[in-house]
Design an enzyme around this catalytic site. Structure first.
Site, PDB file in Angstrom:
ATOM      1  N   THR A 143     -63.613 -28.436  13.822  1.00 39.86           N
ATOM      2  CA  THR A 143     -62.250 -28.185  14.295  1.00 39.86           C
ATOM      3  C   THR A 143     -61.971 -29.144  15.446  1.00 39.86           C
ATOM      4  O   THR A 143     -62.840 -29.376  16.286  1.00 39.86           O
ATOM      5  CB  THR A 143     -62.129 -26.735  14.801  1.00 39.86           C
ATOM      6  OG1 THR A 143     -62.270 -25.858  13.693  1.00 39.86           O
ATOM      7  CG2 THR A 143     -60.791 -26.477  15.486  1.00 39.86           C
ATOM      8  N   ARG A 171     -57.851 -17.529   3.487  1.00 40.68           N
ATOM      9  CA  ARG A 171     -58.497 -17.209   4.770  1.00 40.68           C
ATOM     10  C   ARG A 171     -57.821 -17.990   5.908  1.00 40.68           C
ATOM     11  O   ARG A 171     -57.527 -19.167   5.790  1.00 40.68           O
ATOM     12  CB  ARG A 171     -59.974 -17.574   4.684  1.00 40.68           C
ATOM     13  CG  ARG A 171     -60.778 -17.291   5.957  1.00 40.68           C
ATOM     14  CD  ARG A 171     -60.893 -18.505   6.831  1.00 40.68           C
ATOM     15  NE  ARG A 171     -61.762 -18.284   7.985  1.00 40.68           N
ATOM     16  CZ  ARG A 171     -61.832 -19.116   9.018  1.00 40.68           C
ATOM     17  NH1 ARG A 171     -61.095 -20.203   9.039  1.00 40.68           N
ATOM     18  NH2 ARG A 171     -62.620 -18.863  10.033  1.00 40.68           N
ATOM     19  N   VAL A 172     -57.560 -17.320   7.025  1.00 44.97           N
ATOM     20  CA  VAL A 172     -57.026 -17.962   8.228  1.00 44.97           C
ATOM     21  C   VAL A 172     -57.956 -17.627   9.386  1.00 44.97           C
ATOM     22  O   VAL A 172     -58.375 -16.471   9.524  1.00 44.97           O
ATOM     23  CB  VAL A 172     -55.594 -17.462   8.539  1.00 44.97           C
ATOM     24  CG1 VAL A 172     -55.116 -17.975   9.880  1.00 44.97           C
ATOM     25  CG2 VAL A 172     -54.635 -17.891   7.430  1.00 44.97           C
ATOM     26  N   GLY A 173     -58.285 -18.623  10.198  1.00 49.27           N
ATOM     27  CA  GLY A 173     -59.190 -18.398  11.319  1.00 49.27           C
ATOM     28  C   GLY A 173     -58.453 -18.251  12.644  1.00 49.27           C
ATOM     29  O   GLY A 173     -57.273 -17.885  12.704  1.00 49.27           O
ATOM     30  N   ASP A 174     -59.160 -18.558  13.708  1.00 56.83           N
ATOM     31  CA  ASP A 174     -58.622 -18.375  15.063  1.00 56.83           C
ATOM     32  C   ASP A 174     -57.591 -19.433  15.460  1.00 56.83           C
ATOM     33  O   ASP A 174     -56.734 -19.187  16.322  1.00 56.83           O
ATOM     34  CB  ASP A 174     -59.763 -18.452  16.090  1.00 56.83           C
ATOM     35  CG  ASP A 174     -60.473 -19.811  16.037  1.00 56.83           C
ATOM     36  OD1 ASP A 174     -61.013 -20.159  14.965  1.00 56.83           O
ATOM     37  OD2 ASP A 174     -60.456 -20.544  17.042  1.00 56.83           O
ATOM     38  N   THR A 194     -63.295 -24.127  19.383  1.00 59.00           N
ATOM     39  CA  THR A 194     -63.837 -24.509  18.088  1.00 59.00           C
ATOM     40  C   THR A 194     -64.947 -23.518  17.780  1.00 59.00           C
ATOM     41  O   THR A 194     -65.465 -22.863  18.682  1.00 59.00           O
ATOM     42  CB  THR A 194     -64.369 -25.958  18.122  1.00 59.00           C
ATOM     43  OG1 THR A 194     -64.910 -26.287  16.840  1.00 59.00           O
ATOM     44  CG2 THR A 194     -65.451 -26.160  19.168  1.00 59.00           C
ATOM     45  N   GLY A 195     -65.297 -23.392  16.503  1.00 60.41           N
ATOM     46  CA  GLY A 195     -66.394 -22.481  16.176  1.00 60.41           C
ATOM     47  C   GLY A 195     -66.028 -21.524  15.069  1.00 60.41           C
ATOM     48  O   GLY A 195     -65.087 -21.759  14.306  1.00 60.41           O
ATOM     49  N   GLY A 197     -64.336 -18.835  13.529  1.00 60.09           N
ATOM     50  CA  GLY A 197     -63.054 -18.211  13.854  1.00 60.09           C
ATOM     51  C   GLY A 197     -63.048 -16.702  13.823  1.00 60.09           C
ATOM     52  O   GLY A 197     -62.381 -16.057  14.639  1.00 60.09           O
TER      53      GLY A 197
HETATM   54  N1  GLY Z   1     -62.410 -22.320  14.357  1.00 56.41           N
HETATM   55  C1  GLY Z   1     -61.874 -22.694  13.125  1.00 56.41           C
HETATM   56  C2  GLY Z   1     -61.886 -21.642  12.126  1.00 56.41           C
HETATM   57  O1  GLY Z   1     -62.735 -20.760  12.169  1.00 56.41           O
HETATM   58  O2  GLY Z   1     -61.051 -21.655  11.251  1.00 56.41           O
END
Ligand code: GLY
Length: 276
Positions: A143, A171-174, A194-195, A197
């Protein structure tokens, strides 16, 4: 860090600083920095974004500024090179914060954002086997993000991603969730994450770090405390960029490595893949 990634990171830092040096806003510097990384195809964002398990590339991005607490974000957007610019447009030309999916893509098309080849879903999913693999393997690298402070004393933060590997479609992350992947407030600080999510969302990590700054914590301490909590409470994994309006900053990660750098226009940009 490959030599190509190092060169790209250096170019991104130089581009961001050159906008600030010409008196541009922190927001613009963050957007332009992230555009360099998205365009490169060397990171998990823009041209290099991971594919979801049906073979489609759906991306997330967000941006926020610390003066008026304005923010914009897109999730599951497809077919463009620069999701960060779509996020800026959501902030600038609508009174919304987040657009998702095909309607986010349509919005970007309306503004004729640079297209990238759209990958149609092409695989049928066996949810049974996918769910089993998801529990054993996890890769959440690449990211991209940036934080910046401009001459007016305003800070901004942004991030852009293709997500993680082994993602279910949708899927949607942070990254596009304000307070999770990104936060900026001139009263506290700017944070870009980053990481993994799913873990970052469960602690609303970006806002939690800003809350630590509000309690008087130094950037490195705030980052360390929240990352420790992330690991000890939910076995999370993340890295962060933290910047305060008076120019103090920290880069910290709970992962073995995090590729990042900074530049204040003096000497050469500093780039490393481990920060302690
Ligand atoms: N940090 C990016 C994600 O998990 O989508």
């Amino acid at each position: 860090m490959t030599s190509a990634q190092r060169a790209c990171l250096r170019a991104a830092l130089q581009v961001g600083y050159s906008w600030l040096d010409r008196g541009s806003s922190a927001l613009l510097a963050v957007e332009q920095t992230i555009r360099v990384l998205e365009r490169s195809g060397l990171f998990n964002a823009g041209k290099g974004a991971y594919l979801q398990l049906d073979g489609a590339r759906r991306m997330d991005a967000s941006i926020m500024e610390g003066d008026g607490l304005r923010a914009g974000a897109v999730a599951s957007i497809e077919g463009i090179v620069h999701p960060i610019t779509a996020a800026c447009l959501v902030m600038d030309v609508t009174d919304h914060v987040l657009l998702v999916g095909p309607m986010a893509t349509k919005f970007a098309e309306h503004f004729e954002l640079e297209p990238q080849k759209r990958l149609a879903p092409r695989r049928r999913l066996s949810y049974g086997s996918v769910l089993k693999r998801m529990r054993t393997t996890r890769n959440c690298h690449g990211t991209v993000g940036a934080v910046a402070l401009d001459r007016t004393g305003t800070i901004a933060a942004g991030a852009s991603t293709g997500g993680i590997d082994l993602m279910l479609p949708g899927r949607v992350g942070d990254t596009p969730i304000i307070g999770c992947g990104v936060y900026a407030d001139n009263d506290t600080g700017a944070v870009s994450m980053t990481g993994w999510g799913e873990s970052i969302m469960r602690l609303a990590v970006a806002k939690e770090i800003c809350d630590q700054l509000a309690r008087g914590g130094a950037p490195a301490t705030a980052a360390r405390l929240v990352l420790q909590k992330l690991v000890s409470r939910i076995k999370g994994a993340a890295g962060c960029l933290v910047l305060t309006p008076d120019g103090r900053f920290a880069i910290r990660h709970s992962t073995p490595r995090m590729m990042a750098g900074w530049w204040d226009g003096k000497g050469e940009p500093i780039m490393k893949d481990q920060f302690r």
